[in-house]
Scaffold this active site. Structure first.
Site, PDB file in Angstrom:
ATOM      1  N   ASP A  17      46.738  18.860  25.627  1.00 47.15           N
ATOM      2  CA  ASP A  17      46.662  17.655  26.722  1.00 47.15           C
ATOM      3  C   ASP A  17      46.002  16.448  27.135  1.00 47.15           C
ATOM      4  O   ASP A  17      44.817  16.633  26.867  1.00 47.15           O
ATOM      5  CB  ASP A  17      47.305  18.591  28.213  1.00 47.15           C
ATOM      6  CG  ASP A  17      47.082  17.398  29.625  1.00 47.15           C
ATOM      7  OD1 ASP A  17      48.883  16.852  29.102  1.00 47.15           O
ATOM      8  OD2 ASP A  17      46.924  17.745  30.330  1.00 47.15           O
TER       9      ASP A  17
ATOM     10  N   CYS B  47      50.938  30.336  52.478  1.00 47.33           N
ATOM     11  CA  CYS B  47      51.898  31.413  51.708  1.00 47.33           C
ATOM     12  C   CYS B  47      51.008  32.008  51.971  1.00 47.33           C
ATOM     13  O   CYS B  47      52.220  33.562  52.340  1.00 47.33           O
ATOM     14  CB  CYS B  47      50.856  31.273  49.863  1.00 47.33           C
ATOM     15  SG  CYS B  47      51.800  29.728  49.095  1.00 47.33           S
TER      16      CYS B  47
ATOM     17  N   CYS C  82      48.768  28.975  47.681  1.00 46.23           N
ATOM     18  CA  CYS C  82      48.083  27.590  48.965  1.00 46.23           C
ATOM     19  C   CYS C  82      47.690  29.393  50.221  1.00 46.23           C
ATOM     20  O   CYS C  82      48.396  30.066  49.980  1.00 46.23           O
ATOM     21  CB  CYS C  82      47.861  26.953  48.847  1.00 46.23           C
ATOM     22  SG  CYS C  82      50.032  27.120  50.212  1.00 46.23           S
TER      23      CYS C  82
ATOM     24  N   CYS D 231      34.196  60.731  18.139  1.00 43.40           N
ATOM     25  CA  CYS D 231      33.262  61.145  18.992  1.00 43.40           C
ATOM     26  C   CYS D 231      34.411  60.874  20.538  1.00 43.40           C
ATOM     27  O   CYS D 231      33.692  61.503  21.420  1.00 43.40           O
ATOM     28  CB  CYS D 231      32.118  60.395  18.998  1.00 43.40           C
ATOM     29  SG  CYS D 231      31.250  60.313  17.517  1.00 43.40           S
TER      30      CYS D 231
ATOM     31  N   CYS E  76      31.676  56.884  16.414  1.00 39.56           N
ATOM     32  CA  CYS E  76      32.880  56.674  16.222  1.00 39.56           C
ATOM     33  C   CYS E  76      33.682  56.944  17.612  1.00 39.56           C
ATOM     34  O   CYS E  76      33.667  57.723  18.052  1.00 39.56           O
ATOM     35  CB  CYS E  76      32.899  56.907  15.176  1.00 39.56           C
ATOM     36  SG  CYS E  76      33.175  58.562  14.513  1.00 39.56           S
TER      37      CYS E  76
END
Length: 873
Positions: free
Chosen positions: A568, A120, A117, A192, A189
């Site tokens: 969940d 902090c 938050c 290169c 490719c």
């Protein structure tokens, strides 16, 4: 003094200690004086000599009275008058901010991890400001960046040590002005890319270079000018263009001169071929073949030269050697045809592969470069880079929203399909969040900016997808290793074929050199190397456009093998917005019981607690004065009101404290069987009342479960902390196969492990924050609602940007299709090579057919991968 940390039990801190501790957002009672300081906490405990603070999950501690403290999460001071500090993640106003001077001394920038938050940020600023020689600290919670100014050179170790004590991780954020990004055109490719890297690494002005073939981008740290780098890349045969500032430069397109060269050389070869049958001089036809070779072969030969200098065996080297060898043998038609087919193939491949690279670049152009900003009473147009946090911008109807923000005035519908993949515009009113890159359909909006241009949700999407495209999937990494071994082996074999058989008189030199040249062409594993990255980049781009972030090819491959998904319940399968459905009172008046309930639940951050508090507010029920608040994890909450301990929680809690329940068990059981969550309010002696709360299934849940089954998911499982009756009712309504009920957070991990032990590869779907342990345990972590939470975007393997499940079946379908196409490409490339190798020695293969098989196979592989763009969300 030792570290003071707590879970459900707290020891009183000594009066001289200045910090307190809580866990899992739980309020606690701590005996302390009013003079003690306010602290903020993160997810880790502080190991300090004085005291430790171990709050987590956006919790913050503040003082209400000499003997009461509160923790809060997702609540502002305006919502809870007892909380004197605004600890919501959406607020930036914190009590007693630190004012420091960053304009003096040595400056360094750091990236901070673990902030929950904005408070902090204040804790960090206060703590670091006490260090010797530091005269300024500025921490930005939104961006996770910290700027530190000091009178002398900063010691990173001391800052890192102090940050660890506070419970945060930090790393030096080196702002490197010499590090630049370029688009590279013409790579066919991975070899290169290696050629470019090797060439640029030979330059003294280049410190580091990384070229990514799938994305067509180059990151390079150099001290010379961008023009010098572009010139050096052009020497190797490729075209570079600088990507400037936040707006990506448009992707370069292949030069019309190269298209013209292919057409012109093709006409010359056709005329020479016809002329050889109409009596034209052989010298003239040979000259026409030679000119055609020079015109169409200039670029490949130049690239081959730099590849050899860079000690790289790429396709340009092999094709150039084959063409020159054929010309030396007098096979001018074949030599010219080889070069022309090679150039034509490269041209077609580049056109095709550019479509895969554009799968994400379209997002880069979604944000407008300028915005209308309110300055006093005027509205002025400013570049988005010059707009600051909290500036107010005006978005007119039909305009794209330039920056993330919150609507402060106006109403409109906003098309945010580019961000979340939602096809239906979303209504926006005052207080609604809006995202950069979305379209304001009608009605003017006044928006307060909440994120700078480099930190918008769209910018993070682009950054995450580009990072994902640069990460090699296991299959891709294996093929790259295989190609590095395969190519030199076949090259050496080609030299062996050219030299040894004629030396042993098994044929003529011309015959075996020709076969060796064909083997050189076959040695190029371009189609094989392209097979995987092109498919992955295309799939990641498709997913991003449909509002799904897949963090890399590894997770794309994992998703394709998932056969069980665990959800969940709250906020995932359900709306996550429970409502109070029944209130039953036994020994008190309803008003008094609800007042006690509000007093208890105001100190909890659980969604059900918030629902009960909102319900009491609507009824104008006021909270009482409570003390000694204590959260009982997985059971409920406790507080003392008028010297009596009161409890609010589930049946398990009241059984443990010994409250007589026999008169209410039948009623409780009946309500639970209806799918309702029961919150009991009472004391140790009796039950005051019951509050029933119910959550509703999302409209998309049942259809999502059915679509997942169609896409090969064998087990759809629901995980919930609800009781058996509620879980059973919701599981039946959602149509899931199994459910696990009455789970504590740590028990969700056990449920995931149980599914894995049964032989399933399990994906876990949650919100990316509270379900972090289960998301980490699962084979694949999928977070919902990433557009609203930065944490979800950073923690999960796959992020569904919209807060719904509609895109999950699409993700599984796309992943399975991508795996199938990768396998098809790999097998096709290997089979073509094997057939070509077998046809060399009987003499059934010509040089130009070998070239056609190589370039053709690469083109077919790319076109096959492009089918992933057509899979609809």
């Amino acid at each position: 003094m030792g570290k003071k940390c707590c879970s459900t039990k707290v020891e009183p801190l000594k009066t001289e200690e200045q910090t307190s501790c809580c866990s899992s957002n739980q309020p606690i009672q701590i005996e302390q004086k009013q003079s003690e300081k306010t602290t903020c906490c993160s997810s880790n405990a502080i190991d300090s000599e004085d005291a430790g603070d171990c709050c987590n999950n956006n919790s913050i501690i503040t003082e209400e009275a000499p003997k009461a403290t509160t923790c809060c999460s997702n609540k502002g001071a305006d919502e809870n008058p007892k909380v004197s500090v605004d600890c919501c993640a959406n607020s930036s106003e914190i009590l007693n901010p630190v004012h420091t001077d960053l304009n003096q001394g040595i400056k360094e920038e750091f990236r901070v991890y673990g902030m929950d938050c904005p408070a902090c940020a204040v804790t960090i600023e206060k703590s670091l400001s006490t260090l010797q020689s530091i005269n300024g600290v500025n921490v930005n919670y939104s961006t996770g960046k910290m700027q530190v100014s000091a009178t002398e050179e900063l010691e990173f170790e001391s800052i890192q040590k102090q940050m660890k004590k506070l419970g945060f991780e930090v790393e030096l954020n080196k702002v490197n002005n010499n590090l630049k990004n370029y688009f590279i055109e013409g790579m066919d490719c991975g070899s290169c890319a290696l050629t470019i890297e090797n060439h640029l690494n030979n330059l003294t002005a280049v410190k580091h270079v990384q070229v990514n073939f799938p994305t067509g981008k180059m990151k390079i740290e150099h001290e010379n000018s961008s023009e010098d780098i572009i010139d050096e890349v052009s020497k190797v045969g490729f075209k570079a263009s600088l990507i400037t500032s936040n707006k990506q430069a448009s992707s370069p397109t292949r030069s019309s001169n190269q298209n013209g060269a292919v057409i012109f050389s093709g006409i010359l070869i056709a005329l020479a071929f016809i002329g050889s049958y109409t009596g034209i001089s052989s010298y003239l036809t040979t000259a026409m073949y030679a000119v055609a070779m020079i015109v169409s072969g200039y670029k490949p030969v130049r690239s081959a030269y730099y590849a050899i200098r860079s000690r790289s065996l790429d396709m340009n080297v092999l094709m150039s050697a084959a063409a020159i060898g054929a010309a030396i043998l007098g096979e001018w038609l074949e030599a010219a045809t080889v070069v022309w087919l090679f150039s034509l193939g490269l041209n077609l491949q580049n056109r095709a592969i550019e479509k895969t690279r554009k799968s994400i670049r379209g997002l880069m152009d979604l944000t407008p470069p300028e915005a209308w900003v309110k300055v006093g009473d005027e509205v002025v147009k400013k570049p988005v880079e010059d707009i600051s946090l909290h500036d107010v911008i005006l978005v007119k109807p039909g305009d794209r929203i330039p920056l993330d923000g919150d609507v402060i005035e106006g109403e409109s519908s906003v098309n945010q399909a580019a961000i979340t993949g939602e096809s239906i515009p979303v209504d926006k009113v005052e207080g609604s969040p809006v995202y950069a890159g979305s379209i304001n359909e009608h009605g003017s909006l006044t928006v307060k900016v909440t994120k700078l241009v480099e930190d918008t949700t769209l910018a993070k999407i682009i950054h995450l997808v580009e990072d994902a495209q640069e990460k090699k999937a296991p299959t891709e990494a294996f093929i790259d290793k295989f190609a590095r071994i395969y190519t030199p082996i076949v090259f050496i074999l080609a030299l062996f074929v050219m030299i040894v058989p004629p030396l042993l008189t098994f044929g003529t030199w011309e015959e075996w050199i020709y076969k060796g040249l064909m083997l050189l062409v076959i040695a190029c594993p371009c189609a094989l190397v392209i097979s995987t990255p092109v498919a992955i980049v295309t799939a990641l781009g498709n997913a991003a456009k449909n509002g799904v972030l897949i963090k890399g090819g590894t997770f794309l491959e994992n998703a394709g093998s998932i056969n069980a998904i665990a959800f969940d319940k709250t906020g995932t399968l359900t709306e996550g917005k429970p409502k109070v459905t029944d209130v039953m009172v036994f020994t008190e008046s309803e008003e008094n019981m609800l007042s006690i309930a509000r007093t208890l639940e105001e100190y909890s951050t659980h969604p059900i607690a918030t629902t009960i508090v909102d319900y009491t507010k609507d009824k104008n029920i006021h909270a009482m004065k409570g003390t000694q608040f204590k959260n009982l994890v997985g059971k409920g909450i406790q507080a003392t009101i008028e010297d009596v301990p009161y409890f609010a929680g589930n049946l398990k809690l009241f059984e443990e404290i010994g409250t007589p329940l026999h008169d209410h068990l039948g009623q409780i059981s009946s309500l639970q069987n209806e799918g309702k969550t029961i919150i009991i309010i009472g004391t140790v002696k009796n039950v005051l009342g019951i509050i029933c709360v119910s959550d509703t299934i999302r409209e998309t849940t049942k259809m999502t479960v059915q679509n997942l089954e169609k896409n090969g998911v064998q087990q759809v499982v629901m995980l919930t902390g609800d009781n058996e009756g509620t879980a059973k009712a919701i599981a039946s309504e959602a149509g899931v196969h199994r459910y696990f009920s009455e789970l504590l957070p740590e028990e969700k991990v056990k449920a995931i492990k149980q599914l894995q032990d049964e032989g399933y590869r399990v994906a876990m779907v949650g919100d990316g924050i509270n379900d972090a342990p289960a998301l980490a345990t699962a084979d694949l972590g999928i977070a919902m609602g990433g557009a609203g939470t930065d944490t979800a975007m950073e923690t999960a393997d796959i992020v569904l940007m919209a807060d719904n499940l509609e895109k999950l079946p699409h993700t599984m379908k796309l992943s399975r299709k991508a795996l199938a196409i990768i396998k098809q490409n790999i097998w096709f490339s290997l089979i073509v090579k094997a057939i070509a190798l077998l046809f060399i020695f009987p003499g059934w293969l010509t040089l130009w057919i070998a070239v056609l098989s190589d370039t053709g196979a690469a083109l077919i592989v790319i076109l096959n991968a492009l089918r992933l763009l057509k899979i609809k969300g």
